[in-house]
Design a protein around this motif. Structure first.
Motif, PDB file in Angstrom:
ATOM      1  N   LEU A 135      10.619   1.000  -5.093  1.00 27.17           N
ATOM      2  CA  LEU A 135      11.030   1.855  -3.978  1.00 27.17           C
ATOM      3  C   LEU A 135      10.680   3.323  -4.182  1.00 27.17           C
ATOM      4  CD1 LEU A 135      14.510   0.326  -3.061  1.00 27.17           C
ATOM      5  CD2 LEU A 135      12.247  -0.218  -2.143  1.00 27.17           C
ATOM      6  N   ALA A 136      10.575   3.773  -5.443  1.00 21.14           N
ATOM      7  CA  ALA A 136      10.249   5.187  -5.660  1.00 21.14           C
ATOM      8  C   ALA A 136       8.867   5.547  -5.088  1.00 21.14           C
ATOM      9  CB  ALA A 136      10.325   5.522  -7.144  1.00 21.14           C
ATOM     10  N   PRO A 137       7.784   4.793  -5.361  1.00 22.33           N
ATOM     11  CA  PRO A 137       6.486   5.126  -4.735  1.00 22.33           C
ATOM     12  C   PRO A 137       6.526   5.008  -3.217  1.00 22.33           C
ATOM     13  CG  PRO A 137       6.188   3.652  -6.605  1.00 22.33           C
ATOM     14  CD  PRO A 137       7.656   3.688  -6.321  1.00 22.33           C
ATOM     15  N   THR A 143       1.687  -1.219  -0.878  1.00 25.55           N
ATOM     16  CA  THR A 143       2.957  -0.592  -0.511  1.00 25.55           C
ATOM     17  C   THR A 143       3.784  -1.509   0.375  1.00 25.55           C
ATOM     18  OG1 THR A 143       1.989   1.621  -0.681  1.00 25.55           O
ATOM     19  CG2 THR A 143       4.006   1.403   0.613  1.00 25.55           C
ATOM     20  N   VAL A 144       3.104  -2.230   1.260  1.00 30.89           N
ATOM     21  CA  VAL A 144       3.826  -3.211   2.091  1.00 30.89           C
ATOM     22  C   VAL A 144       4.467  -4.276   1.211  1.00 30.89           C
ATOM     23  CG1 VAL A 144       3.551  -4.986   3.855  1.00 30.89           C
ATOM     24  CG2 VAL A 144       2.376  -2.797   4.099  1.00 30.89           C
ATOM     25  N   ALA A 199      -2.606   2.189  -6.884  1.00 26.72           N
ATOM     26  CA  ALA A 199      -2.300   3.573  -6.537  1.00 26.72           C
ATOM     27  C   ALA A 199      -1.069   3.650  -5.644  1.00 26.72           C
ATOM     28  CB  ALA A 199      -3.500   4.218  -5.840  1.00 26.72           C
ATOM     29  N   ARG A 200      -0.419   4.814  -5.657  1.00 23.82           N
ATOM     30  CA  ARG A 200       0.774   4.992  -4.840  1.00 23.82           C
ATOM     31  C   ARG A 200       0.462   4.935  -3.355  1.00 23.82           C
ATOM     32  NH1 ARG A 200       4.778   7.428  -8.154  1.00 23.82           N
ATOM     33  NH2 ARG A 200       3.920   7.996 -10.195  1.00 23.82           N
ATOM     34  N   ASP A 201      -0.745   5.381  -2.965  1.00 28.03           N
ATOM     35  CA  ASP A 201      -1.100   5.425  -1.547  1.00 28.03           C
ATOM     36  C   ASP A 201      -1.843   4.180  -1.083  1.00 28.03           C
ATOM     37  OD1 ASP A 201      -3.307   5.885  -3.047  1.00 28.03           O
ATOM     38  OD2 ASP A 201      -4.022   7.633  -1.919  1.00 28.03           O
ATOM     39  N   ILE A 218       6.568   7.697   2.125  1.00 29.85           N
ATOM     40  CA  ILE A 218       7.155   7.857   3.454  1.00 29.85           C
ATOM     41  C   ILE A 218       7.609   9.295   3.689  1.00 29.85           C
ATOM     42  CG2 ILE A 218       9.062   7.139   4.938  1.00 29.85           C
ATOM     43  CD1 ILE A 218       8.919   4.398   3.628  1.00 29.85           C
ATOM     44  N   ALA A 219       8.274   9.906   2.697  1.00 28.93           N
ATOM     45  CA  ALA A 219       8.798  11.275   2.839  1.00 28.93           C
ATOM     46  C   ALA A 219       8.348  12.117   1.652  1.00 28.93           C
ATOM     47  CB  ALA A 219      10.320  11.250   2.949  1.00 28.93           C
ATOM     48  N   PRO A 220       7.089  12.532   1.619  1.00 27.93           N
ATOM     49  CA  PRO A 220       6.580  13.273   0.450  1.00 27.93           C
ATOM     50  C   PRO A 220       7.264  14.614   0.252  1.00 27.93           C
ATOM     51  CG  PRO A 220       4.990  13.313   2.236  1.00 27.93           C
ATOM     52  CD  PRO A 220       6.065  12.361   2.656  1.00 27.93           C
ATOM     53  N   GLY A 221       7.668  15.288   1.341  1.00 27.15           N
ATOM     54  CA  GLY A 221       8.274  16.597   1.196  1.00 27.15           C
ATOM     55  C   GLY A 221       9.662  16.558   0.595  1.00 27.15           C
TER      56      GLY A 221
END
Length: 698
Positions: free
Chosen positions: A224-226, A406-407, A399-401, A231-234
């Motif tokens: 869930l951390a990546p 990610t799905v 990779a994280r992206d 989802i909310a990088p900021g």
């Protein structure tokens, strides 16, 4: 009597003769009355006493002491007539044991819930899927690393051997349950070795489920951390990677905690389908990525603790053999823990419709075949993608992206969150029973006393399914076969067969009055009428155990087939009757809070899921999955099958040695990083065992 096909109202009013009862017993057991079956029980024989269950003969009838002294599993000694000994077989070991055997004669099988009980609602496919959901979980993500350390040949061999041994020990566990009528893992342990083993099994189950909650929290951080950062990088830009992981796992714990405090989780039963589906999704995604780069040079990414990615250009070759056999031995427990479902096998057997031995074996076979193929797919796909650079969690090699992965991370993370309460509940229940057992003191037994000499009641509180069950009356004293008429009946019994009313040798009239079931054993395979013919329900059975002829519970058995018990009794051991105690709301809340807080805090300091799985696999999982079931079978069933007993004894020694060696290796690798390859890159700047590895082109 034979044409009656059961005990009709007319037979209940007037007790049949000893010969008639012997004929009915022969029909019930489906065996002829031969001279071989005419042997009488002797000292040390295992017997089944009608209405009381398994016992051991400690004293045979004497000229001045008519009747058999038998000792029950709780240590009580009682004097019984020959007519209430339903079956017997030669015993092994001491002839005057201090405690009776909880396992009955091999000709009989015992079920805690009646064969045709309405509470048995799980069909074969549902039982198979339930056990698959118990096995399959977050541990599958570490199998590619285990396979990369063992090599393809040795890894697949260890995977298959682990599945075969798990199937064998599961079958041993079910066989022990059917030999004793115990329906939980801890009660089978109690039947084998007594109260200390029951406490040990409860401690092991609690340790296993609690460590599994720690592992799930660590996996939730990895998954869930990546996803949260993407989802909310900021929101997490100013935080360190360790801080992000702790915040994410704390939020997940707060979301799932309300479900953990519930006493009944029946609403979450559908999650087993979601759990297996999510693992299948991850397996398919890994397979797709692995096939797209099969045999080609490609780039992989490894997530670093500082939020950066390390990119490597590799050609993933499938290594056939391990480069380090000590490292291969270190990861062996990860294969074993992947098939761990033993604590859930007996509850599944308890709920299975028409629970013949062949049907339960079919469930176990289908379950283990499916999971073996799924694990093989994920493992091979993982090493095809990352080769010798495989991380302890294969999803860390992307990779994280990476949107596709990610799905998969998000789907598996959500399922792990919903599955988390299913781990907290058995952990809490085991802790509660362990706390209760800590203050339990077994009653003292006066060894060597003769029940016949003491003039104690011979057969009290006999419970049968029928009009005189506990719900409608109580015990009934012996009628026509209890007094002098029982002394006149001289129909011999059968070794490992039902004597069904065979009388004792001629003897002087006695003052004691012996209790007997109001409804004698039901004829198996017949169509009885009256109360005995009613379908048994879970509300009627309670804590009772039902005895069946072993030959009648074979095969798959078609729907609608009837198998009638030859006896129903309440277990003598109070531990069996008290095993269903449940905590109060306050107790449940305190224990749940302790489990959640302790596992959450420990997971925040665990950097690698490899450490959790290796500790869990080399200690608790080895005990629960391999050592304990083999030891139970060796004690309860082994004395009657010498050849198999020697084989199981050898395997038991191998399991113990392997557990000790793997535990030592685990202790030496407690600081293992999530991706061991990163440590080697930082130390050597290259991987000597992977010549094709080099940094990607600029």
């Amino acid at each position: 009597c034979i044409s009656a096909h059961g005990w009709t109202a007319s037979l209940q009013k007037k007790r049949p003769s000893g010969l008639c009862r012997a004929l009915l017993g022969a029909v019930a057991m489906d065996v002829p009355l031969t001279q071989e079956a005419a042997q009488e029980p002797s000292d040390g024989d295992l017997v089944h006493v009608v209405g009381h269950g398994p016992a051991v003969v400690v004293r045979v009838p004497q000229p001045k002491q008519p009747g058999y002294d038998v000792r029950y599993p709780n240590g009580d000694t009682e004097c019984v007539e020959r007519g209430v000994i339903l079956a017997h077989q030669p015993g092994v070991g001491t002839k005057s044991p201090s405690v009776g055997s909880p396992a009955g004669p091999r000709r009989l099988e015992y079920l805690g819930r009646a064969f045709d009980d309405e509470g048995r609602t799980i069909r074969t496919h549902s039982a198979t899927f339930s056990l698959i959901a118990t096995m399959v979980g977050g541990g599958v993500l570490s199998l590619p690393y285990a396979m990369s350390q063992c090599g393809l040949v040795l890894g697949i061999a260890v995977l298959i051997i682990s599945a075969i041994l798990s199937a064998w020990t599961l079958d041993m566990l079910v066989e022990c349950a059917r030999a004793t009528g115990r329906d939980t893992y801890e009660l089978v342990g109690h039947a084998a070795f007594g109260e200390w083993c029951r406490r040990l099994t409860m401690l092991l189950v609690f340790s296993m489920t609690w460590l599994a909650t720690v592992a799930y929290f660590v996996l939730l951080q990895d998954l869930l951390a990546p996803t949260a950062e993407l989802i909310a990088p900021g929101a997490f830009e100013s935080m360190s990677q360790e801080g992000v992981r702790r915040v994410v796992v704390t939020m997940a714990a707060l979301l799932l905690s309300p479900m953990c405090y519930k006493g009944n989780l029946s609403a979450l039963r559908f999650l087993c389908f979601a759990s297996v589906s999510s693992v299948l999704l991850v397996g398919c995604l890994l397979g797709y990525r692995a096939l797209s780069v099969a045999g080609k040079e490609h780039e992989i990414s490894i997530m670093n603790p500082d939020k950066s990615n390390t990119s490597l250009q590799i050609t993933a070759a499938l290594s056939l053999w391990p480069t380090s056999y000590s490292q291969a031995l270190y990861v062996v427990p990860m294969f074993g823990v992947s098939f761990l479902c033993h604590f859930n096998a007996l509850p599944t057997h308890h709920e299975l419709q028409r629970p013949t031995r062949d049907r339960m074996r079919r469930v176990l076979t289908l379950c283990l075949c499916f999971t073996t193929m799924l694990y093989g797919l994920v493992s091979v796909a993982g090493i095809m993608w990352a080769g010798n650079c495989t991380c302890g969690n294969i999803l860390l090699n992307f990779a994280r992206d990476d949107i596709l992965i990610t799905v998969g991370r998000a789907a598996l993370g959500l399922v792990l969150m919903f599955n988390f309460p299913l781990l907290v509940q058995p952990s809490r229940n085991s802790l509660f029973r362990l706390i209760i057992a800590a203050g339990y003191a077994p009653p003292e037994v006066e060894a060597g006393a003769s029940a016949c000499e003491a003039g104690r009641a011979t057969t009290a509180d006999i419970v049968m399914v029928g009009s005189n069950s506990p719900s409608s009356g109580g015990s009934v004293e012996l009628g026509a076969m209890g007094g002098a008429q029982a002394q006149k009946a001289n129909a011999p019994g059968a070794r490992e067969s039902v004597p069904a009313g065979a009388g004792a040798p001629p003897q002087e009239p006695r003052e004691e009055r012996v209790a007997e079931p109001a409804d004698p054993p039901v004829v198996v395979g017949a169509s009885p009428t009256g109360p005995s013919a009613m379908r048994r329900t879970s509300t009627d059975s309670g804590s009772h155990v039902h005895a069946y002829i072993r030959e009648n519970t074979r095969g798959m058995m078609r729907k609608g087939s009837k198998v009638m018990p030859v006896d129903t009794f309440l277990p003598k051991d109070e531990t069996v009757q008290q095993s269903g105690a449940q905590p109060s709301v306050a107790q449940r809340s305190i224990m749940t809070t302790g489990i959640l807080v302790s596992s959450l805090l420990l997971s925040m300091f665990m950097k690698s899921i490899l450490v959790v799985w290796s500790v869990l696999g080399s200690t608790v999982a080895f005990m629960i999955a391999f050592i304990m079931p083999a030891a139970f079978w060796y004690k309860l069933i082994g004395p009657h099958t010498q050849v198999r007993r020697h084989v199981v004894g050898v395997l038991l020694v191998i399991f113990i040695v392997l557990a000790i060696v793997c535990s030592a290796l685990t202790a030496l690798n407690l600081d293992a990083p999530p991706c061991p390859v990163l440590e080697r890159i930082a130390r050597h700047r290259e991987l000597p065992y992977a010549p094709a590895l080099r940094p990607p082109p600029s």
